[in-house]
Design a protein around this motif. Structure first.
Motif, mmCIF file in Angstrom:
data_model
loop_
_atom_site.group_PDB
_atom_site.id
_atom_site.type_symbol
_atom_site.label_atom_id
_atom_site.label_comp_id
_atom_site.label_asym_id
_atom_site.label_seq_id
_atom_site.Cartn_x
_atom_site.Cartn_y
_atom_site.Cartn_z
ATOM 1 N N TYR A 35 0.841 -1.190 0.000
ATOM 2 C CA TYR A 35 0.000 0.000 0.000
ATOM 3 C C TYR A 35 0.880 1.246 0.000
ATOM 4 C CZ TYR A 35 -3.378 -3.483 1.460
ATOM 5 O OH TYR A 35 -4.155 -4.609 1.514
ATOM 6 N N TYR A 86 3.603 0.397 2.849
ATOM 7 C CA TYR A 86 3.406 -0.665 3.826
ATOM 8 C C TYR A 86 3.185 -2.003 3.115
ATOM 9 C CZ TYR A 86 2.502 3.114 7.149
ATOM 10 O OH TYR A 86 2.600 4.236 7.943
ATOM 11 N N HIS A 96 -4.896 -13.455 11.487
ATOM 12 C CA HIS A 96 -5.116 -12.019 11.426
ATOM 13 C C HIS A 96 -4.293 -11.394 10.316
ATOM 14 C CE1 HIS A 96 -7.559 -12.278 14.827
ATOM 15 N NE2 HIS A 96 -6.770 -11.840 15.770
ATOM 16 N N PHE A 99 0.388 -5.713 9.177
ATOM 17 C CA PHE A 99 1.072 -4.715 8.350
ATOM 18 C C PHE A 99 2.549 -4.652 8.724
ATOM 19 C CE2 PHE A 99 -2.184 -2.582 5.982
ATOM 20 C CZ PHE A 99 -3.349 -2.683 6.734
ATOM 21 N N VAL B 37 -9.064 -0.220 10.402
ATOM 22 C CA VAL B 37 -7.612 -0.067 10.531
ATOM 23 C C VAL B 37 -7.336 1.218 11.303
ATOM 24 C CG1 VAL B 37 -5.440 0.270 9.279
ATOM 25 C CG2 VAL B 37 -7.182 -1.285 8.359
ATOM 26 N N GLN B 39 -4.568 4.124 12.753
ATOM 27 C CA GLN B 39 -3.267 4.746 12.544
ATOM 28 C C GLN B 39 -3.095 5.869 13.556
ATOM 29 O OE1 GLN B 39 -2.406 6.563 8.636
ATOM 30 N NE2 GLN B 39 -0.337 5.741 8.825
ATOM 31 N N GLN B 43 2.359 7.193 13.231
ATOM 32 C CA GLN B 43 2.633 5.758 13.341
ATOM 33 C C GLN B 43 2.133 5.003 12.118
ATOM 34 O OE1 GLN B 43 4.515 4.657 16.063
ATOM 35 N NE2 GLN B 43 4.608 6.876 16.317
ATOM 36 N N GLY B 44 2.342 3.688 12.140
ATOM 37 C CA GLY B 44 1.951 2.849 11.031
ATOM 38 C C GLY B 44 0.505 2.396 11.107
ATOM 39 N N LEU B 45 0.181 1.491 10.190
ATOM 40 C CA LEU B 45 -1.170 0.957 10.098
ATOM 41 C C LEU B 45 -1.321 -0.264 10.992
ATOM 42 C CD1 LEU B 45 -1.446 1.138 6.202
ATOM 43 C CD2 LEU B 45 -2.352 2.792 7.850
ATOM 44 N N TRP B 47 -4.202 -3.334 11.865
ATOM 45 C CA TRP B 47 -5.487 -3.959 11.566
ATOM 46 C C TRP B 47 -6.227 -4.237 12.859
ATOM 47 C CZ3 TRP B 47 -7.295 -9.291 11.977
ATOM 48 C CH2 TRP B 47 -8.458 -9.556 11.242
ATOM 49 N N ALA B 61 -8.948 -8.164 16.197
ATOM 50 C CA ALA B 61 -7.524 -8.458 16.326
ATOM 51 C C ALA B 61 -7.108 -8.333 17.793
ATOM 52 C CB ALA B 61 -6.706 -7.491 15.478
ATOM 53 N N GLN B 62 -5.967 -8.931 18.083
ATOM 54 C CA GLN B 62 -5.433 -8.831 19.436
ATOM 55 C C GLN B 62 -5.224 -7.361 19.784
ATOM 56 O OE1 GLN B 62 -1.884 -11.187 19.789
ATOM 57 N NE2 GLN B 62 -2.169 -11.537 21.976
ATOM 58 N N TYR B 95 -9.710 4.032 9.894
ATOM 59 C CA TYR B 95 -10.142 3.805 8.521
ATOM 60 C C TYR B 95 -11.029 2.565 8.444
ATOM 61 C CZ TYR B 95 -6.220 6.797 6.961
ATOM 62 O OH TYR B 95 -5.336 7.833 6.732
ATOM 63 N N PHE B 109 -7.029 -5.091 1.063
ATOM 64 C CA PHE B 109 -7.914 -3.958 1.274
ATOM 65 C C PHE B 109 -7.967 -3.145 -0.023
ATOM 66 C CE2 PHE B 109 -7.822 -5.315 5.490
ATOM 67 C CZ PHE B 109 -6.510 -5.462 5.923
ATOM 68 N N TRP B 112 -10.726 2.098 0.494
ATOM 69 C CA TRP B 112 -10.610 2.645 1.834
ATOM 70 C C TRP B 112 -11.507 3.867 1.999
ATOM 71 C CZ3 TRP B 112 -6.378 1.362 5.420
ATOM 72 C CH2 TRP B 112 -5.568 0.321 4.968
ATOM 73 N N GLY B 113 -12.024 4.048 3.216
ATOM 74 C CA GLY B 113 -12.658 5.310 3.551
ATOM 75 C C GLY B 113 -11.600 6.392 3.702
ATOM 76 N N GLN B 114 -12.048 7.618 3.849
ATOM 77 C CA GLN B 114 -11.110 8.747 3.927
ATOM 78 C C GLN B 114 -10.479 8.880 5.319
ATOM 79 O OE1 GLN B 114 -14.327 9.086 4.375
ATOM 80 N NE2 GLN B 114 -14.839 10.995 5.482
#
Lengths: 108, 122
Positions: A35, A86, A96, A99, B37, B39, B43-45, B47, B61-62, B95, B109, B112-114
């Motif tokens: 991505y 990513y 799961h 990323f 998702v 963010q 920082q990163g993404l 899930w 997710a955990q 997101y 994915f 994506w939404g905005q």
């Protein structure tokens, strides 16, 4: 849990080739998706299933995956390619999505 | 065309709740799952999980169990993310993202939404 490691940053001159790696244990046995995220925007998929380009993504974007490393390659880099990238996989152990840590690509 | 349109930014106090919406259009809503998702700033993404649009069954997710709830209203093709007991650490852009296929092991994915910025501050 499954960890995907990317270099924090990659710098590249316009017209050159950028390679972004994504390291994970036996990642070659998984499907990797990539991505692109530009500042203030939602991510956009640029590569799916290791090396497929979704409709509308330039041919300059390509992917490969083998062993413990997947790679996103951007050929003939343009200023507009400056973004965070990513990688992402499905982890069979946790069932799961995961990323990578993300790589900031800077065009010099 | 496929669109996921999310609700606007929220400013909440610690301990409050927030509900973020994701309105889908341009495709058969019940044919694709929806993911969430997170963010955090700079920082990163991450899930958070997904919701099966057909059954309404969520998978978390955990790290996103307990205070996070995914829900649906199929009559208005909208998915929701509710977060209760907000903490400063929940400050992030959230997101929604469509699953590209029903095949659990293979989806990515594709839309994506905005994004919705949720800020938690006293």
């Amino acid at each position: 849990s499954y960890v995907l490691t990317q270099p924090p940053s990659v710098s590249v001159a316009p017209g050159k080739t950028a390679r972004i790696t994504c390291g994970g244990n036996s990642i070659g046995s998984k499907s990797v998706h990539w991505y692109q995220q530009k500042p203030g925007q939602a991510p956009v998929v640029v590569i799916c299933y290791d090396d497929d380009r979704p409709s509308g993504i330039p041919e300059r974007f390509s992917g490969s995956n083998s062993g413990n490393t997947a790679t996103l390659t951007i050929s003939r880099v343009e200023a507009g390619d400056e973004a965070d990238y990513y990688c992402q996989v499905w982890d069979t152990s946790s069932d799961h999505r995961v990323f990578g840590t993300g790589t900031k690509v800077t065009v010099l | 065309q496929v669109q996921l349109v999310q609700s606007g930014s929220e400013l909440k106090k610690p301990g409050a709740s927030v509900k973020v919406s994701c309105k889908a259009s341009g495709y058969s809503f019940t044919s694709y799952g929806l993911n969430w998702v997170r963010q955090a700033p700079g920082q990163g993404l991450e899930w958070m999980g997904w919701i099966n649009i057909n059954s309404g069954i969520p998978t978390y997710a955990q790290g996103f169990t307990g205070r996070f709830v995914f829900s649906l209203d199929t009559s208005v093709t909208t998915a929701y993310l509710q977060i209760t007991g907000l903490k400063a650490a929940d400050t992030a852009v959230y997101y929604c993202a469509r699953a590209s296929t029903w095949e659990w092991s293979r989806f990515y994915f594709d839309y994506w939404g905005q994004g919705t910025l949720v800020t938690v501050s006293s």
